[in-house]
Write a protein that holds these residues in place. Structure first.
Motif, PDB file in Angstrom:
ATOM      1  N   THR A  21       0.862  -1.157   0.000  1.00  0.00           N
ATOM      2  CA  THR A  21       0.000   0.000   0.000  1.00  0.00           C
ATOM      3  C   THR A  21       0.907   1.217   0.000  1.00  0.00           C
ATOM      4  OG1 THR A  21      -0.159  -0.487   2.320  1.00  0.00           O
ATOM      5  CG2 THR A  21      -2.131  -0.817   1.021  1.00  0.00           C
ATOM      6  N   ALA A  22       0.612   2.127  -0.927  1.00  0.00           N
ATOM      7  CA  ALA A  22       1.565   3.183  -1.224  1.00  0.00           C
ATOM      8  C   ALA A  22       1.866   4.070  -0.017  1.00  0.00           C
ATOM      9  CB  ALA A  22       1.033   4.044  -2.365  1.00  0.00           C
ATOM     10  N   GLY A  23       3.011   3.869   0.570  1.00  0.00           N
ATOM     11  CA  GLY A  23       3.626   4.685   1.612  1.00  0.00           C
ATOM     12  C   GLY A  23       2.720   5.425   2.580  1.00  0.00           C
ATOM     13  N   ARG A  24       1.766   4.721   3.167  1.00  0.00           N
ATOM     14  CA  ARG A  24       0.953   5.415   4.167  1.00  0.00           C
ATOM     15  C   ARG A  24       1.054   4.640   5.459  1.00  0.00           C
ATOM     16  NH1 ARG A  24      -3.901   4.224   2.763  1.00  0.00           N
ATOM     17  NH2 ARG A  24      -3.216   3.005   0.998  1.00  0.00           N
ATOM     18  N   GLY A  25       1.536   5.268   6.498  1.00  0.00           N
ATOM     19  CA  GLY A  25       1.806   4.622   7.771  1.00  0.00           C
ATOM     20  C   GLY A  25       0.820   3.548   8.169  1.00  0.00           C
TER      21      GLY A  25
ATOM     22  N   GLU B 216       2.506   1.093  -9.889  1.00  0.00           N
ATOM     23  CA  GLU B 216       2.437   1.471  -8.482  1.00  0.00           C
ATOM     24  C   GLU B 216       3.182   2.778  -8.208  1.00  0.00           C
ATOM     25  OE1 GLU B 216       3.588  -1.159  -4.652  1.00  0.00           O
ATOM     26  OE2 GLU B 216       3.346  -2.176  -6.565  1.00  0.00           O
ATOM     27  N   GLU B 217       4.241   3.010  -9.007  1.00  0.00           N
ATOM     28  CA  GLU B 217       5.116   4.145  -8.746  1.00  0.00           C
ATOM     29  C   GLU B 217       4.356   5.464  -8.792  1.00  0.00           C
ATOM     30  OE1 GLU B 217       5.671   1.755 -10.906  1.00  0.00           O
ATOM     31  OE2 GLU B 217       7.261   0.674  -9.860  1.00  0.00           O
ATOM     32  N   LEU B 218       3.362   5.534  -9.695  1.00  0.00           N
ATOM     33  CA  LEU B 218       2.610   6.776  -9.830  1.00  0.00           C
ATOM     34  C   LEU B 218       1.899   7.109  -8.531  1.00  0.00           C
ATOM     35  CD1 LEU B 218       1.070   6.390 -13.393  1.00  0.00           C
ATOM     36  CD2 LEU B 218       2.983   7.810 -12.667  1.00  0.00           C
ATOM     37  N   ALA B 219       1.240   6.087  -7.957  1.00  0.00           N
ATOM     38  CA  ALA B 219       0.527   6.308  -6.712  1.00  0.00           C
ATOM     39  C   ALA B 219       1.513   6.674  -5.601  1.00  0.00           C
ATOM     40  CB  ALA B 219      -0.262   5.061  -6.334  1.00  0.00           C
ATOM     41  N   GLU B 220       2.671   6.017  -5.605  1.00  0.00           N
ATOM     42  CA  GLU B 220       3.664   6.320  -4.573  1.00  0.00           C
ATOM     43  C   GLU B 220       4.144   7.758  -4.692  1.00  0.00           C
ATOM     44  OE1 GLU B 220       6.744   3.366  -4.792  1.00  0.00           O
ATOM     45  OE2 GLU B 220       5.408   1.827  -3.980  1.00  0.00           O
ATOM     46  N   ALA B 221       4.428   8.175  -5.931  1.00  0.00           N
ATOM     47  CA  ALA B 221       4.892   9.549  -6.146  1.00  0.00           C
ATOM     48  C   ALA B 221       3.840  10.536  -5.674  1.00  0.00           C
ATOM     49  CB  ALA B 221       5.191   9.760  -7.629  1.00  0.00           C
ATOM     50  N   ALA B 222       2.593  10.260  -6.015  1.00  0.00           N
ATOM     51  CA  ALA B 222       1.520  11.173  -5.614  1.00  0.00           C
ATOM     52  C   ALA B 222       1.387  11.205  -4.102  1.00  0.00           C
ATOM     53  CB  ALA B 222       0.210  10.736  -6.259  1.00  0.00           C
ATOM     54  N   ALA B 227      -0.804  13.609  -1.803  1.00  0.00           N
ATOM     55  CA  ALA B 227      -2.162  13.327  -2.279  1.00  0.00           C
ATOM     56  C   ALA B 227      -2.846  12.339  -1.338  1.00  0.00           C
ATOM     57  CB  ALA B 227      -2.105  12.758  -3.696  1.00  0.00           C
ATOM     58  N   SER B 228      -4.142  12.539  -1.123  1.00  0.00           N
ATOM     59  CA  SER B 228      -4.887  11.612  -0.271  1.00  0.00           C
ATOM     60  C   SER B 228      -5.210  10.349  -1.067  1.00  0.00           C
ATOM     61  CB  SER B 228      -6.186  12.262   0.196  1.00  0.00           C
ATOM     62  OG  SER B 228      -7.057  12.395  -0.901  1.00  0.00           O
ATOM     63  N   TRP B 229      -5.665   9.298  -0.324  1.00  0.00           N
ATOM     64  CA  TRP B 229      -6.018   8.044  -0.995  1.00  0.00           C
ATOM     65  C   TRP B 229      -7.047   8.318  -2.085  1.00  0.00           C
ATOM     66  CZ3 TRP B 229     -10.504   5.047  -1.574  1.00  0.00           C
ATOM     67  CH2 TRP B 229     -10.291   3.747  -2.048  1.00  0.00           C
ATOM     68  N   TRP B 230      -8.057   9.103  -1.753  1.00  0.00           N
ATOM     69  CA  TRP B 230      -9.129   9.359  -2.697  1.00  0.00           C
ATOM     70  C   TRP B 230      -8.621  10.135  -3.911  1.00  0.00           C
ATOM     71  CZ3 TRP B 230     -13.031   7.884  -5.059  1.00  0.00           C
ATOM     72  CH2 TRP B 230     -13.839   8.764  -5.792  1.00  0.00           C
ATOM     73  N   GLN B 233      -6.850   7.776  -6.221  1.00  0.00           N
ATOM     74  CA  GLN B 233      -7.779   6.949  -6.994  1.00  0.00           C
ATOM     75  C   GLN B 233      -8.430   7.782  -8.090  1.00  0.00           C
ATOM     76  OE1 GLN B 233      -7.536   3.804  -6.131  1.00  0.00           O
ATOM     77  NE2 GLN B 233      -6.314   4.457  -4.375  1.00  0.00           N
ATOM     78  N   ARG B 234      -8.870   8.974  -7.702  1.00  0.00           N
ATOM     79  CA  ARG B 234      -9.663   9.811  -8.602  1.00  0.00           C
ATOM     80  C   ARG B 234      -8.835  10.309  -9.791  1.00  0.00           C
ATOM     81  NH1 ARG B 234     -11.374  12.048 -11.809  1.00  0.00           N
ATOM     82  NH2 ARG B 234     -12.791  13.799 -12.120  1.00  0.00           N
ATOM     83  N   HIS B 235      -7.594  10.719  -9.521  1.00  0.00           N
ATOM     84  CA  HIS B 235      -6.839  11.376 -10.586  1.00  0.00           C
ATOM     85  C   HIS B 235      -5.806  10.484 -11.257  1.00  0.00           C
ATOM     86  CE1 HIS B 235      -8.700  15.220  -9.806  1.00  0.00           C
ATOM     87  NE2 HIS B 235      -8.493  15.032  -8.508  1.00  0.00           N
ATOM     88  N   ILE B 236      -5.463   9.371 -10.629  1.00  0.00           N
ATOM     89  CA  ILE B 236      -4.439   8.521 -11.233  1.00  0.00           C
ATOM     90  C   ILE B 236      -4.996   7.150 -11.589  1.00  0.00           C
ATOM     91  CG2 ILE B 236      -2.218   7.390 -10.876  1.00  0.00           C
ATOM     92  CD1 ILE B 236      -1.483   9.759  -9.086  1.00  0.00           C
TER      93      ILE B 236
END
Lengths: 300, 332
Positions: A21-25, B216-222, B227-230, B233-236
């Motif tokens: 899960t992308a880097g969230r604690g 996955e990298e895009l979400a990690e970068a964001a 960027a919030s989880w939502w 999801q919404r923009h990427i």
């Protein structure tokens, strides 16, 4: 084009390494996610369970408390279905239709796909376009004239009357899946075979066929499932023919049984649940085969 | 590498011609011709005879007034040819117009309700979960069952004295009890619920497979950018899921227009005519069981053109969106 064709398009989720899960604690959403997963699974499986459990109750119990659990469990319904010639006749008919259709689709399909993929001749592209255009002609549209055509050919009311059109309607998907598969096998292999003195047919038989097994499995599974679940064609071709209902395929047989014994809910539930078992069992087996086939394709 | 692995639609060409330069001698040219005929022949005959011919026959029969199980020479009888009268009759029939409407209600409801639901659930489940394999199997179960058998199961559950009403009663929600499949005012929505139950799992699995292709990298970068989880999801994620969503939508629309088995099995004919008739059930009812193959064929032709129009319009629209995306991506 039916929805079944795309089961094979996606790679199964769990064969990839689990995603982080992308880097969230702390993952505060985790319990919620499990709740959603649980609800979705329960909704999906609930009605199926109800049918299975209901088959183990008596009709009197079911009428008294439709939502209750079996108490006591009774095997009478299942025993009488399993002991009836009618159920096994239905199963046998479904097996004949599915095996006949699958064998026909695989054999006729691979022959045509071989030519389209690996022969150089005028009209090759046209031939491919013709078959792919078949996706635009759903069985529903052709069903009525097809029934009349089968009557003319003397095939109405027979298993062949279902098998032959089923093969024909499965051909477009089959050829679309197989042609790229056969095309991907390198030309060098064919050249090597031809230098070694093998004819093209020999190459097809000894090299291409074994290499394209994963594609054939995919195509075969799609044809099998499509035939097993098919209703419209058997309804038009078999239920209006002379074949006794003991020899109708399962989807027809089950609906017929439920109409005949609509008062005996428990018996209908037992018949329905037994009719579900082959599809579920086949799915458990075939799911792995499809996955394996796709992995084979990736490695090959 | 192979078409089976690409989530994109069917290839439109047969691919490049086999490498030239390994020309075979003349004697084998004749042999090649024989091989082609023998190998393609069976497929071609089956396809032309049992797919193309019946569709053409449907167009021909639709212009005639025909008795059930007629013989072909009857086409030449006087007064059999009635031009477009069958089509006129279809569009004048409130039942058939209603059937077209029902198909489109199911179509739009599927897109607007099943689509977002499937995407939402897939986004939530797209993470390491215990029992993920089991979950995947379970939610796929309804899709595996024959539509007829699933429909029959629900028919039993939704009887006035069936499991659903009993469940509502025991939860103290007795006032919600309905005659689900026999009350014309709700039968169509009951049907839609059954279809959602049957096909949502397939949509979720499709979306989950599509999500595996989102890097996955895009979400990690964001996420690093705050960027919030939502927002992620919404923009990427959802935009990158576009191709999968479009394929699902296409399959769903075609399925909605061809809908037959489920309606035929679950809803009693009398109720069906009032509330849940679809083009296909109307076609089979009129063409086969009411013994009017000419009229039924006209319905088949209309069904064909409506499906074709929807498919073409959709491809035009979806294609335009894809192109627009490509352009903006290029600019950035």
């Amino acid at each position: 084009m039916t929805a079944t064709t795309s089961i094979t398009t996606g790679r199964p989720a769990d064969d990839l390494p689990p995603r982080r899960t992308a880097g969230r604690g702390i993952d505060w959403g985790q319990p919620f996610v499990y709740l959603v997963a649980l609800v979705v699974a329960a909704v999906a499986i609930g009605p199926v369970l109800y049918v299975f459990l209901g088959g183990f109750r008596t009709t009197a119990d079911l009428n008294a408390d439709p939502a209750g659990l079996p108490d006591p469990w009774t095997l009478a319904n299942w025993a009488s279905v399993l002991g009836s010639e009618r159920f096994w006749g239905n199963v046998l008919a479904s097996v004949i239709l599915a095996v006949g259709t699958t064998a026909g689709v695989v054999i006729v399909g691979i022959m045509a796909a071989f030519v389209i993929a690996r022969y150089d001749f005028r009209g090759r592209q046209g031939l491919y376009t013709l078959f792919t255009a078949g996706l635009m002609f759903p069985l529903t549209v052709a069903a009525l004239p097809l029934t009349l055509l089968l009557r003319t050919l003397g095939l109405h009311g027979s298993y062949l009357g279902v098998i032959i059109p089923s093969i024909a309607f499965a051909l477009p998907t089959t050829i679309i899946i197989l042609v790229p598969f056969l095309r991907a096998i390198p030309d060098e292999l064919e050249e090597a075979a031809s230098i070694d003195g093998t004819s093209r047919i020999g190459f097809f038989w000894r090299i291409l066929l074994p290499l394209s097994m994963p594609g054939l499995v995919t195509v075969g599974v799609l044809a099998f499932v499509g035939s097993w679940n098919g209703y419209l064609l058997p309804l038009l071709v078999i239920s209006t023919g002379t074949l006794p209902q003991e020899l109708w395929p399962l989807p027809l047989g089950v609906t017929q049984f439920s109409t005949q014994y609509s008062q005996d809910t428990a018996a209908v539930l037992a018949y329905t649940s037994l009719a579900m078992i082959p599809a579920l069992a086949f799915f458990l087996v075939a799911e792995r085969r499809i996955v394996g086939g796709l992995q084979g394709a990736v490695k090959g | 590498m192979t078409a089976t692995l690409q989530p994109a639609g069917p290839a439109t060409t047969a691919g490049p011609a086999p490498t030239p330069g390994r020309r075979r001698p003349r004697s084998s040219a004749a042999r090649q011709r024989i091989e082609i005929v023998l190998l393609v022949g069976p497929a071609l005959i089956l396809f032309l005879g049992f797919v193309i011919l019946p569709v053409i026959l449907a167009a021909v029969y639709s212009l005639y007034n025909l008795p059930p199980a007629f013989r072909w020479e009857q086409l030449a009888e006087p007064d059999r040819f009635i031009g477009l009268a069958n089509y006129q009759r279809a569009f004048d029939s409130p039942e058939f117009v209603r059937a077209i409407g029902n198909n489109f209600i199911i179509l739009f409801a599927s897109l607007l309700i099943q689509g977002p639901l499937a995407i939402g659930i897939a986004l939530l489940l797209n993470r390491p979960l215990r029992g993920r394999t089991a979950l995947r199997l379970l939610i796929f179960v309804p899709y595996v069952l024959a539509e007829v058998i699933a429909g029959l199961a629900w028919k039993l559950l939704l009887q006035p004295s069936g499991g659903v009403n009993a469940m509502l009663e025991s939860l103290g929600l007795g006032f919600l009890q309905q005659n689900w499949l026999a009350d014309p005012s709700i039968a169509l929505w009951t049907l839609f619920w059954i279809l959602t139950w049957k096909y949502l799992g397939f949509a979720i699995i499709l979306m989950l497979a599509g999500l595996q292709g989102v890097p996955e990298e895009l979400a990690e970068a964001a996420a690093i950018d705050g960027a919030s989880w939502w927002q992620i999801q919404r923009h990427i994620t959802i935009p990158l899921l576009g191709p999968t969503i479009r394929i699902w939508a296409f399959l769903s629309m075609i399925g909605a227009l061809q809908l037959f088995d489920m309606v035929w099995v679950t809803v009693a004919p009398t109720v069906r005519g009032m509330a849940t008739e679809t083009m296909a059930t109307y076609m089979v009812q009129q063409g086969q069981f009411a013994g009017q193959p000419g009229y039924g064929s006209a319905i088949a032709v209309i069904l064909f053109f409506i499906s074709l129009a929807v498919a073409l319009i959709y491809q035009r629209l979806a294609l335009r969106r894809d192109l627009a995306g490509a352009v903006t991506r290029g600019v950035r």
